[in-house]
Design a protein around this motif. Sequence first.
Motif, PDB file in Angstrom:
ATOM      1  N   GLU A 199      -5.356   6.013 -11.320  1.00 38.79           N
ATOM      2  CA  GLU A 199      -4.446   5.748 -10.203  1.00 38.79           C
ATOM      3  C   GLU A 199      -3.747   7.033  -9.755  1.00 38.79           C
ATOM      4  OE1 GLU A 199      -1.758   2.568 -11.156  1.00 38.79           O
ATOM      5  OE2 GLU A 199      -3.297   1.084 -10.667  1.00 38.79           O
ATOM      6  N   GLU A 200      -3.772   8.008 -10.646  1.00 41.87           N
ATOM      7  CA  GLU A 200      -3.236   9.330 -10.307  1.00 41.87           C
ATOM      8  C   GLU A 200      -4.153  10.354 -10.958  1.00 41.87           C
ATOM      9  OE1 GLU A 200       0.571   9.572 -12.149  1.00 41.87           O
ATOM     10  OE2 GLU A 200       1.431   7.907 -10.993  1.00 41.87           O
ATOM     11  N   ASP A 201      -4.129  11.586 -10.486  1.00 44.31           N
ATOM     12  CA  ASP A 201      -4.859  12.643 -11.175  1.00 44.31           C
ATOM     13  C   ASP A 201      -4.308  12.776 -12.584  1.00 44.31           C
ATOM     14  OD1 ASP A 201      -5.869  12.973  -8.677  1.00 44.31           O
ATOM     15  OD2 ASP A 201      -5.090  15.004  -8.358  1.00 44.31           O
ATOM     16  N   GLY A 202      -5.151  13.220 -13.494  1.00 45.85           N
ATOM     17  CA  GLY A 202      -4.656  13.374 -14.848  1.00 45.85           C
ATOM     18  C   GLY A 202      -5.678  13.989 -15.776  1.00 45.85           C
ATOM     19  N   MET A 203      -5.393  13.892 -17.064  1.00 46.78           N
ATOM     20  CA  MET A 203      -6.288  14.469 -18.072  1.00 46.78           C
ATOM     21  C   MET A 203      -6.499  13.483 -19.210  1.00 46.78           C
ATOM     22  SD  MET A 203      -4.287  17.920 -17.974  1.00 46.78           S
ATOM     23  CE  MET A 203      -2.994  16.891 -17.351  1.00 46.78           C
ATOM     24  N   VAL A 204      -7.618  13.615 -19.842  1.00 48.02           N
ATOM     25  CA  VAL A 204      -7.916  12.698 -20.925  1.00 48.02           C
ATOM     26  C   VAL A 204      -8.531  13.459 -22.099  1.00 48.02           C
ATOM     27  CG1 VAL A 204     -10.199  12.111 -20.001  1.00 48.02           C
ATOM     28  CG2 VAL A 204      -9.001  10.466 -21.440  1.00 48.02           C
ATOM     29  N   ARG A 250       4.503   0.238  -4.372  1.00 49.97           N
ATOM     30  CA  ARG A 250       3.165  -0.291  -4.518  1.00 49.97           C
ATOM     31  C   ARG A 250       2.903  -1.255  -3.353  1.00 49.97           C
ATOM     32  NH1 ARG A 250       1.311  -1.063 -10.648  1.00 49.97           N
ATOM     33  NH2 ARG A 250       2.995   0.448 -10.814  1.00 49.97           N
ATOM     34  N   SER A 251       1.680  -1.284  -2.877  1.00 48.48           N
ATOM     35  CA  SER A 251       1.372  -2.187  -1.763  1.00 48.48           C
ATOM     36  C   SER A 251       1.162  -3.600  -2.278  1.00 48.48           C
ATOM     37  CB  SER A 251       0.129  -1.707  -1.037  1.00 48.48           C
ATOM     38  OG  SER A 251      -1.002  -1.976  -1.824  1.00 48.48           O
ATOM     39  N   HIS A 252       1.255  -4.551  -1.378  1.00 50.12           N
ATOM     40  CA  HIS A 252       1.041  -5.944  -1.748  1.00 50.12           C
ATOM     41  C   HIS A 252      -0.374  -6.140  -2.280  1.00 50.12           C
ATOM     42  CE1 HIS A 252       4.388  -7.228   1.323  1.00 50.12           C
ATOM     43  NE2 HIS A 252       4.772  -6.287   0.482  1.00 50.12           N
ATOM     44  N   ALA A 253      -1.317  -5.435  -1.697  1.00 44.40           N
ATOM     45  CA  ALA A 253      -2.712  -5.573  -2.126  1.00 44.40           C
ATOM     46  C   ALA A 253      -2.889  -5.087  -3.568  1.00 44.40           C
ATOM     47  CB  ALA A 253      -3.623  -4.785  -1.186  1.00 44.40           C
ATOM     48  N   GLN A 254      -2.215  -3.996  -3.907  1.00 39.88           N
ATOM     49  CA  GLN A 254      -2.305  -3.493  -5.286  1.00 39.88           C
ATOM     50  C   GLN A 254      -1.719  -4.509  -6.265  1.00 39.88           C
ATOM     51  OE1 GLN A 254      -0.382   0.323  -4.145  1.00 39.88           O
ATOM     52  NE2 GLN A 254      -1.702   1.253  -5.727  1.00 39.88           N
ATOM     53  N   LEU A 255      -0.563  -5.038  -5.926  1.00 34.94           N
ATOM     54  CA  LEU A 255       0.060  -6.041  -6.792  1.00 34.94           C
ATOM     55  C   LEU A 255      -0.850  -7.239  -6.969  1.00 34.94           C
ATOM     56  CD1 LEU A 255       3.760  -5.903  -5.546  1.00 34.94           C
ATOM     57  CD2 LEU A 255       2.942  -5.426  -7.855  1.00 34.94           C
ATOM     58  N   ALA A 256      -1.478  -7.655  -5.885  1.00 40.20           N
ATOM     59  CA  ALA A 256      -2.384  -8.806  -5.955  1.00 40.20           C
ATOM     60  C   ALA A 256      -3.490  -8.537  -6.969  1.00 40.20           C
ATOM     61  CB  ALA A 256      -2.973  -9.090  -4.586  1.00 40.20           C
ATOM     62  N   LYS A 257      -4.045  -7.334  -6.931  1.00 40.51           N
ATOM     63  CA  LYS A 257      -5.115  -7.003  -7.872  1.00 40.51           C
ATOM     64  C   LYS A 257      -4.608  -7.005  -9.303  1.00 40.51           C
ATOM     65  CE  LYS A 257      -8.493  -4.911  -5.088  1.00 40.51           C
ATOM     66  NZ  LYS A 257      -9.693  -4.108  -5.072  1.00 40.51           N
ATOM     67  N   GLU A 258      -3.439  -6.494  -9.511  1.00 38.25           N
ATOM     68  CA  GLU A 258      -2.917  -6.423 -10.861  1.00 38.25           C
ATOM     69  C   GLU A 258      -2.599  -7.805 -11.416  1.00 38.25           C
ATOM     70  OE1 GLU A 258      -1.496  -1.911  -9.953  1.00 38.25           O
ATOM     71  OE2 GLU A 258       0.031  -3.444 -10.107  1.00 38.25           O
ATOM     72  N   LEU A 259      -2.167  -8.691 -10.548  1.00 36.73           N
ATOM     73  CA  LEU A 259      -1.752 -10.016 -11.020  1.00 36.73           C
ATOM     74  C   LEU A 259      -2.845 -11.073 -10.883  1.00 36.73           C
ATOM     75  CD1 LEU A 259       1.893  -9.961  -9.684  1.00 36.73           C
ATOM     76  CD2 LEU A 259       1.166  -9.825 -12.057  1.00 36.73           C
ATOM     77  N   GLY A 260      -3.993 -10.673 -10.369  1.00 37.41           N
ATOM     78  CA  GLY A 260      -5.105 -11.615 -10.314  1.00 37.41           C
ATOM     79  C   GLY A 260      -5.019 -12.623  -9.187  1.00 37.41           C
ATOM     80  N   THR A 261      -4.438 -12.220  -8.055  1.00 41.65           N
ATOM     81  CA  THR A 261      -4.372 -13.138  -6.925  1.00 41.65           C
ATOM     82  C   THR A 261      -4.720 -12.391  -5.639  1.00 41.65           C
ATOM     83  OG1 THR A 261      -2.953 -14.717  -5.777  1.00 41.65           O
ATOM     84  CG2 THR A 261      -1.869 -12.788  -6.714  1.00 41.65           C
ATOM     85  N   THR A 262      -4.305 -12.933  -4.502  1.00 43.52           N
ATOM     86  CA  THR A 262      -4.680 -12.290  -3.238  1.00 43.52           C
ATOM     87  C   THR A 262      -3.450 -11.767  -2.509  1.00 43.52           C
ATOM     88  OG1 THR A 262      -4.561 -14.421  -2.094  1.00 43.52           O
ATOM     89  CG2 THR A 262      -6.712 -13.734  -2.940  1.00 43.52           C
ATOM     90  N   ARG A 263      -3.719 -10.904  -1.566  1.00 40.62           N
ATOM     91  CA  ARG A 263      -2.651 -10.188  -0.887  1.00 40.62           C
ATOM     92  C   ARG A 263      -1.691 -11.125  -0.154  1.00 40.62           C
ATOM     93  NH1 ARG A 263      -0.671  -9.663   4.088  1.00 40.62           N
ATOM     94  NH2 ARG A 263      -2.784  -9.972   4.877  1.00 40.62           N
ATOM     95  N   GLU A 264      -2.233 -12.098   0.561  1.00 41.95           N
ATOM     96  CA  GLU A 264      -1.395 -13.018   1.339  1.00 41.95           C
ATOM     97  C   GLU A 264      -0.386 -13.749   0.451  1.00 41.95           C
ATOM     98  OE1 GLU A 264      -4.592 -12.698   1.366  1.00 41.95           O
ATOM     99  OE2 GLU A 264      -5.539 -13.179   3.283  1.00 41.95           O
TER     100      GLU A 264
END
Lengths: 214, 214
Positions: free
Chosen positions: A106-111, A175-189
Motif C-alpha cells: 500500500e506504500e513503498d517499502g522494504m522487506v 482512506r477512500s470508501h472503496a478501500q474500506l469496502a475491500k478491507e471489510l469485505g463489502t461494497t463501496r455503496e
Amino acid sequence: MGRYAIKTMDKLLEDFIKTHRIKEKDLIEELNDKAYISEFKKGEFLIKNNNYIKVLKIVLGGKVRVYQENQDREILIYHLKPMETCTLSLSACFEDCKSNVNAIAEEDGMVLNIPVRFVEQWSFKYESWHRFTINTFRESYSYLIENYSKLAFQPLKDRLLDYIIEKSNHNILNRSHAQLAKELGTTREVISRLLKKLEADKIVTLGQKSIKVL
Amino acid sequence: MGRYAIKTMDKLLEDFIKTHRIKEKDLIEELNDKAYISEFKKGEFLIKNNNYIKVLKIVLGGKVRVYQENQDREILIYHLKPMETCTLSLSACFEDCKSNVNAIAEEDGMVLNIPVRFVEQWSFKYESWHRFTINTFRESYSYLIENYSKLAFQPLKDRLLDYIIEKSNHNILNRSHAQLAKELGTTREVISRLLKKLEADKIVTLGQKSIKVL
DNA sequence: ATAAACCTGTGACAAAAGATACAAGTTGAT
DNA sequence: ATCAACTTGTATCTTTTGTCACAGGTTTAT
C-alpha cells in the motif's frame, strides 16, 4: 525489486534484530549471510494467491495488505507494518505450500527475505528465533479469532466504526470508501451509506478520502 | 472429573505418543510423570470464558466444542476430536492468559492435561514436541482463515450446506436445528427456513434431528 | 487547460437474515 | 399414560446488506 544502499540495509537488519531481542551471535551471522533485503513499490504484489511461497517476508518499512479475494470482493486478513512478519509465509516455512492469499504494497517499502529452509531449522536451533516464531503464531491467531467473532456478531456499521478507530491516526483516517469496502469485505455503496449515517449521528465527519472520528 | 483405570490411561497416552510420532525417551518419561488423564461428561465445561488456562488440553476420546459467545448467540471456533489439541490452551502455555472462549463436552470423553509450564520448555527441548506445537498452530490458523473467508463471502445457505457435509457421517448428520444455529452463529428459525429450502431443492431430506445429504 | 481516473452521494429495488409469535409433533422420564 | 422438555414448521414484519444506475465533485498527469 531493487536493493538499498548497504548502509541502509545494515541499519534495518539491526533494527529487526533489536526488536525481536535476537542475541545469538551465530543466528545474527546466519541472518547476515542468508537473508536479503529488497524494496517494493506501492501496488506491487509481494505474495500472489496460488503461488508457492519460497521466502519468509518480514516488512522493514512501508505497509502491506494481506487479503483473501472472492470474485470482485476482498476481505482483509491483516496489515503488515514495519517489523511485522507475514504469518502465512512463516507457516509455509514448515511445509512447502501454496499461498491462498494476496499481499500487496500500500506504500513503498522494504522487506527482509529469508529462504524458507532456514526458518524451520532456526526455530529449533535458536531460542530467540523459536520465541519469535511462536509469538508470531500466537498473536496472529488471537487477532484472527477476534475479527472472526466480530464478523459473526457485529453489524457492519459497528465493524466499520471499530475499524476506522483501529486504523486512524489522531482520530483521522485517510482512506477512500472503496478501500474500506475491500478491507471489510463489502461494497463501496454500502460503506458510503453507513458513513453518511455515522455522520448524521455525529460520530464522524467526512471529507475527501478522510474520515474524522469525533 | 474422575480417573480411568490405569490400564486404559496407559493405552490412551500410548496412542497419543504414537499419533504424534514422539520418539524421545526423556519426553515420554516426562509425559508419564507430569501429564494426567481425566474424564469428562457430556455438557461439562473444559474451559470457560475469562478463566485462566492452567493446563494444555488434549482430547483423547469424546468430542468437544470450542466456541465464542455473544449474548445469546454463539459461533463455533473448532471441534476437538480424539488426539486433537486445543490450540487456544496451547497458545496460553506461552504466556499465562485468560481464555476468551468456552469449551464444552458434546459427548463423554477423556482429556490429557499437561500443566502449561512444561509445554513451553518441551517445545524447545524436544524436536517432536516442537513439531507438534508448530503443526497445531499451522493447522488451526489455516482452518480459521478458511472459515473466516467463508463467513465473509458465502451466504448462510451455502455455509450451512458445506457445514452439514463437513460434519456428516455417510451423508447423515444427527443434529438439531438449534445446535446448528449455535455452531453457525445464527438463530434456529433461520436454520429451519434454510433447511426447508434445501429440502425443496432436493439437496437434503429432513427428519427428527437428522439431515440426509442426497 | 483539459481529459482521464478516481471519489462521493443517492434513489430505488432485491435479497438475506433477524425477530416475534404461535402451533404442533416427538421423545423421554416417572 | 402423562407431562415436561425438546424439536420442527411457518407466517409476518423489520432491519441489514447487496445491486444497479446515474450524477456530479476532486485530483492528477500531460
